[in-house]
Design a protein around this motif. Structure first.
Motif, PDB file in Angstrom:
ATOM      1  N   ASN A  33      19.129  20.998  -4.242  1.00  0.00           N
ATOM      2  CA  ASN A  33      18.478  21.528  -5.441  1.00  0.00           C
ATOM      3  C   ASN A  33      17.167  20.821  -5.795  1.00  0.00           C
ATOM      4  N   GLN A  34      16.740  19.862  -4.991  1.00  0.00           N
ATOM      5  CA  GLN A  34      15.465  19.210  -5.269  1.00  0.00           C
ATOM      6  C   GLN A  34      14.306  20.085  -4.787  1.00  0.00           C
ATOM      7  N   ASN A  35      13.179  19.984  -5.507  1.00  0.00           N
ATOM      8  CA  ASN A  35      11.996  20.774  -5.185  1.00  0.00           C
ATOM      9  C   ASN A  35      11.166  20.067  -4.116  1.00  0.00           C
ATOM     10  N   ILE A  36      10.741  20.817  -3.092  1.00  0.00           N
ATOM     11  CA  ILE A  36       9.914  20.253  -2.041  1.00  0.00           C
ATOM     12  C   ILE A  36       8.718  21.149  -1.774  1.00  0.00           C
ATOM     13  N   GLY A  37       7.657  20.526  -1.276  1.00  0.00           N
ATOM     14  CA  GLY A  37       6.473  21.263  -0.846  1.00  0.00           C
ATOM     15  C   GLY A  37       6.412  21.311   0.664  1.00  0.00           C
ATOM     16  N   ILE A  38       5.976  22.449   1.188  1.00  0.00           N
ATOM     17  CA  ILE A  38       5.855  22.646   2.635  1.00  0.00           C
ATOM     18  C   ILE A  38       4.457  23.189   2.915  1.00  0.00           C
ATOM     19  N   TYR A  39       3.614  22.369   3.567  1.00  0.00           N
ATOM     20  CA  TYR A  39       2.233  22.746   3.840  1.00  0.00           C
ATOM     21  C   TYR A  39       1.899  22.467   5.301  1.00  0.00           C
ATOM     22  N   GLY A  40       1.263  23.430   5.957  1.00  0.00           N
ATOM     23  CA  GLY A  40       0.941  23.240   7.364  1.00  0.00           C
ATOM     24  C   GLY A  40      -0.002  24.312   7.862  1.00  0.00           C
ATOM     25  N   TYR A  41       0.061  24.565   9.184  1.00  0.00           N
ATOM     26  CA  TYR A  41      -0.882  25.446   9.858  1.00  0.00           C
ATOM     27  C   TYR A  41      -0.132  26.558  10.588  1.00  0.00           C
ATOM     28  N   PRO A  42       0.269  27.627   9.856  1.00  0.00           N
ATOM     29  CA  PRO A  42       1.061  28.713  10.443  1.00  0.00           C
ATOM     30  C   PRO A  42       0.221  29.670  11.283  1.00  0.00           C
ATOM     31  N   GLY A  43       0.685  29.938  12.499  1.00  0.00           N
ATOM     32  CA  GLY A  43      -0.070  30.789  13.406  1.00  0.00           C
ATOM     33  C   GLY A  43      -0.264  32.204  12.917  1.00  0.00           C
ATOM     34  N   ARG A  57       3.633  31.878   0.909  1.00  0.00           N
ATOM     35  CA  ARG A  57       2.651  30.881   1.334  1.00  0.00           C
ATOM     36  C   ARG A  57       1.245  31.253   0.852  1.00  0.00           C
ATOM     37  N   LYS A  58       0.514  30.256   0.370  1.00  0.00           N
ATOM     38  CA  LYS A  58      -0.851  30.448  -0.105  1.00  0.00           C
ATOM     39  C   LYS A  58      -1.795  29.491   0.626  1.00  0.00           C
ATOM     40  N   LYS A  59      -3.026  29.918   0.799  1.00  0.00           N
ATOM     41  CA  LYS A  59      -4.017  29.064   1.442  1.00  0.00           C
ATOM     42  C   LYS A  59      -4.381  27.890   0.541  1.00  0.00           C
ATOM     43  N   VAL A  60      -4.498  26.703   1.134  1.00  0.00           N
ATOM     44  CA  VAL A  60      -4.975  25.523   0.422  1.00  0.00           C
ATOM     45  C   VAL A  60      -6.498  25.541   0.477  1.00  0.00           C
ATOM     46  N   GLU A  61      -7.132  25.634  -0.665  1.00  0.00           N
ATOM     47  CA  GLU A  61      -8.582  25.787  -0.709  1.00  0.00           C
ATOM     48  C   GLU A  61      -9.330  24.467  -0.573  1.00  0.00           C
ATOM     49  N   ASN A  62      -8.718  23.350  -0.977  1.00  0.00           N
ATOM     50  CA  ASN A  62      -9.401  22.057  -0.925  1.00  0.00           C
ATOM     51  C   ASN A  62      -8.540  21.049  -0.167  1.00  0.00           C
ATOM     52  N   THR A  63      -8.923  20.747   1.063  1.00  0.00           N
ATOM     53  CA  THR A  63      -8.163  19.785   1.868  1.00  0.00           C
ATOM     54  C   THR A  63      -8.870  18.431   1.936  1.00  0.00           C
ATOM     55  N   GLU A  99      -9.082  32.056  11.287  1.00  0.00           N
ATOM     56  CA  GLU A  99      -9.511  30.678  11.108  1.00  0.00           C
ATOM     57  C   GLU A  99      -8.301  29.753  11.045  1.00  0.00           C
ATOM     58  N   ILE A 100      -8.534  28.504  11.394  1.00  0.00           N
ATOM     59  CA  ILE A 100      -7.497  27.483  11.275  1.00  0.00           C
ATOM     60  C   ILE A 100      -7.579  26.902   9.875  1.00  0.00           C
ATOM     61  N   SER A 101      -6.564  27.149   9.079  1.00  0.00           N
ATOM     62  CA  SER A 101      -6.532  26.641   7.711  1.00  0.00           C
ATOM     63  C   SER A 101      -5.111  26.287   7.326  1.00  0.00           C
ATOM     64  N   GLN A 102      -5.024  25.550   6.243  1.00  0.00           N
ATOM     65  CA  GLN A 102      -3.734  25.078   5.735  1.00  0.00           C
ATOM     66  C   GLN A 102      -3.164  26.073   4.732  1.00  0.00           C
ATOM     67  N   PHE A 103      -1.853  26.298   4.839  1.00  0.00           N
ATOM     68  CA  PHE A 103      -1.143  27.173   3.909  1.00  0.00           C
ATOM     69  C   PHE A 103       0.159  26.491   3.505  1.00  0.00           C
ATOM     70  N   GLU A 116      -8.729  16.171  -0.433  1.00  0.00           N
ATOM     71  CA  GLU A 116      -8.005  15.176  -1.210  1.00  0.00           C
ATOM     72  C   GLU A 116      -6.521  15.200  -0.875  1.00  0.00           C
ATOM     73  N   MET A 117      -5.856  14.080  -1.183  1.00  0.00           N
ATOM     74  CA  MET A 117      -4.419  14.003  -0.997  1.00  0.00           C
ATOM     75  C   MET A 117      -3.716  15.019  -1.895  1.00  0.00           C
ATOM     76  N   PRO A 118      -2.580  15.595  -1.460  1.00  0.00           N
ATOM     77  CA  PRO A 118      -1.889  15.295  -0.207  1.00  0.00           C
ATOM     78  C   PRO A 118      -2.429  16.053   1.012  1.00  0.00           C
ATOM     79  N   TYR A 119      -3.305  17.038   0.781  1.00  0.00           N
ATOM     80  CA  TYR A 119      -3.683  17.961   1.845  1.00  0.00           C
ATOM     81  C   TYR A 119      -4.550  17.313   2.928  1.00  0.00           C
ATOM     82  N   SER A 120      -5.318  16.286   2.539  1.00  0.00           N
ATOM     83  CA  SER A 120      -6.185  15.616   3.513  1.00  0.00           C
ATOM     84  C   SER A 120      -5.384  14.954   4.627  1.00  0.00           C
ATOM     85  N   ALA A 121      -4.165  14.515   4.321  1.00  0.00           N
ATOM     86  CA  ALA A 121      -3.347  13.784   5.289  1.00  0.00           C
ATOM     87  C   ALA A 121      -2.430  14.691   6.104  1.00  0.00           C
ATOM     88  N   ILE A 122      -2.542  16.009   5.908  1.00  0.00           N
ATOM     89  CA  ILE A 122      -1.764  16.973   6.690  1.00  0.00           C
ATOM     90  C   ILE A 122      -2.598  17.362   7.901  1.00  0.00           C
TER      91      ILE A 122
END
Length: 326
Positions: free
Chosen positions: A234-244, A108-114, A252-256, A116-122
């Motif tokens: 076998n399809q590729n998926i993205g998983i982004y959220g707020y892991p404790g 998991r990596k931190k999302v630096e720019n939330t 800090e509260i951030s998206q990963f 814009e989509m898709p991260y803005s809608a998470i």
């Protein structure tokens, strides 16, 4: 998987109860007042030719909310659905749900720019229970005032207690909700989740009030499209959220998040070895077009092998979500 905390939002949701004898289908829709909408009613009303709803870019107009206080003095421990056994004829042994899972090296990596989509809608979701305890989940904006998340983020499957209040923050980064905050005024769950806590129906739709400056969350932050799927193997998926765990480490509260492949599935649940942790319950499974094809529920163990998984957007779930968007 929820992240506990003790923050009190304005209480707006009443006690939940419904009459199971009036339920006729696992995907009958039940709201926070216990009112039932029959699956056959909305099944007949949704065209069989429709199998996806497009994403929408938000205006980007923001009213930032500082929310770092929710992290102060709280530890991140598991509040998860209880262990269950699912009969699985393709497995050599029982399939069990376990509390949380980071498999091998953490990808998991931190999302630096939330902004814009898709991260803005998470969305980061803070919730409160009748006993005064709180927690957090992840959700995804799918309509102007609708968020898709887990059923166990509104109903405890073990005690049957339901949340008393909840608040949603889209696009949180560094403890700032870049698109304001929105109180939850209602929710919808599937009847089988409310009755049994089944993995297949562990999803919920939250209904939001407007923000203090009269904005709709989906208008400013954008909304995800949803896509009906049958096979995800076998399809590729993205998983982004707020892991404790990662938020506790950073303070800090951030998206990963990260991406990976579906490695196993059945008719209603997809499984993968993509890393997750408490707080990421309810995050969307995003295909390569950033459409929602499922919702992360929790961690599983199949014949001693750890996996993560959650309900996929099969025809039943697609029709349920489509009805909730009306």
């Amino acid at each position: 998987m929820l992240v506990p905390m003790n923050v009190f939002a304005e209480e707006s949701l009443g006690e939940f109860s419904f009459d199971p004898s009036k339920v006729s289908h696992p995907y009958d829709m039940i709201n926070s007042k216990g009112e039932i909408i029959k699956y056959e009613e909305f099944n007949d009303g949704i065209s069989q030719l429709i199998n996806e709803i497009p994403s929408v870019q938000g205006t980007g107009e923001i009213s930032p909310v500082q929310i770092d206080s929710i992290l102060e003095g709280h530890s991140f421990i598991d509040i998860t659905p209880p262990p269950v056994v699912i009969n699985d004829s393709t497995a050599r042994g029982p399939l069990q749900i376990s509390p949380r899972i980071v498999i091998g090296d953490d990808s998991r990596k931190k999302v630096e720019n939330t902004k814009e989509m898709p991260y803005s809608a998470i969305t980061y979701i803070e919730i409160n229970w009748p006993d005064g305890k709180g927690g957090s989940c992840t959700g995804s904006l799918i309509g102007k005032n609708k968020v898709l998340t887990n059923g166990h983020c509104v109903i405890n499957p073990e005690t049957k207690e339901t949340i008393t209040s909840a608040k949603v923050y889209p696009g949180v980064s560094n403890s700032v909700g870049l698109f304001g905050s929105y109180n939850v005024n209602d929710y919808y769950v599937a009847a089988n989740w409310a009755s049994t806590g089944s993995s297949s129906e562990d999803f919920a739709i939250l209904v939001l009030d407007v923000s203090k400056d009269n904005k709709q969350a989906g208008d400013v932050a954008g909304t995800f499209g949803i896509k009906q799927v049958n096979n995800l193997l076998n399809q590729n998926i993205g998983i982004y959220g707020y892991p404790g765990d990662l938020m506790e480490a950073s303070g800090e509260i951030s998206q990963f998040g990260t991406r990976g492949n579906i490695t196993r599935e059945d008719a209603s649940v997809a499984f993968y070895t993509i890393d997750t942790a408490p707080g990421q319950s309810g995050l969307a499974l995003l295909n390569t077009d950033n459409q929602i094809v499922g919702v992360h529920r929790g961690s599983f163990v199949i014949n001693g092998n750890p996996m993560n998984g959650g309900p996929k957007m099969n025809s039943y779930m697609f029709k349920f979500v489509s009805k909730a968007l009306e």
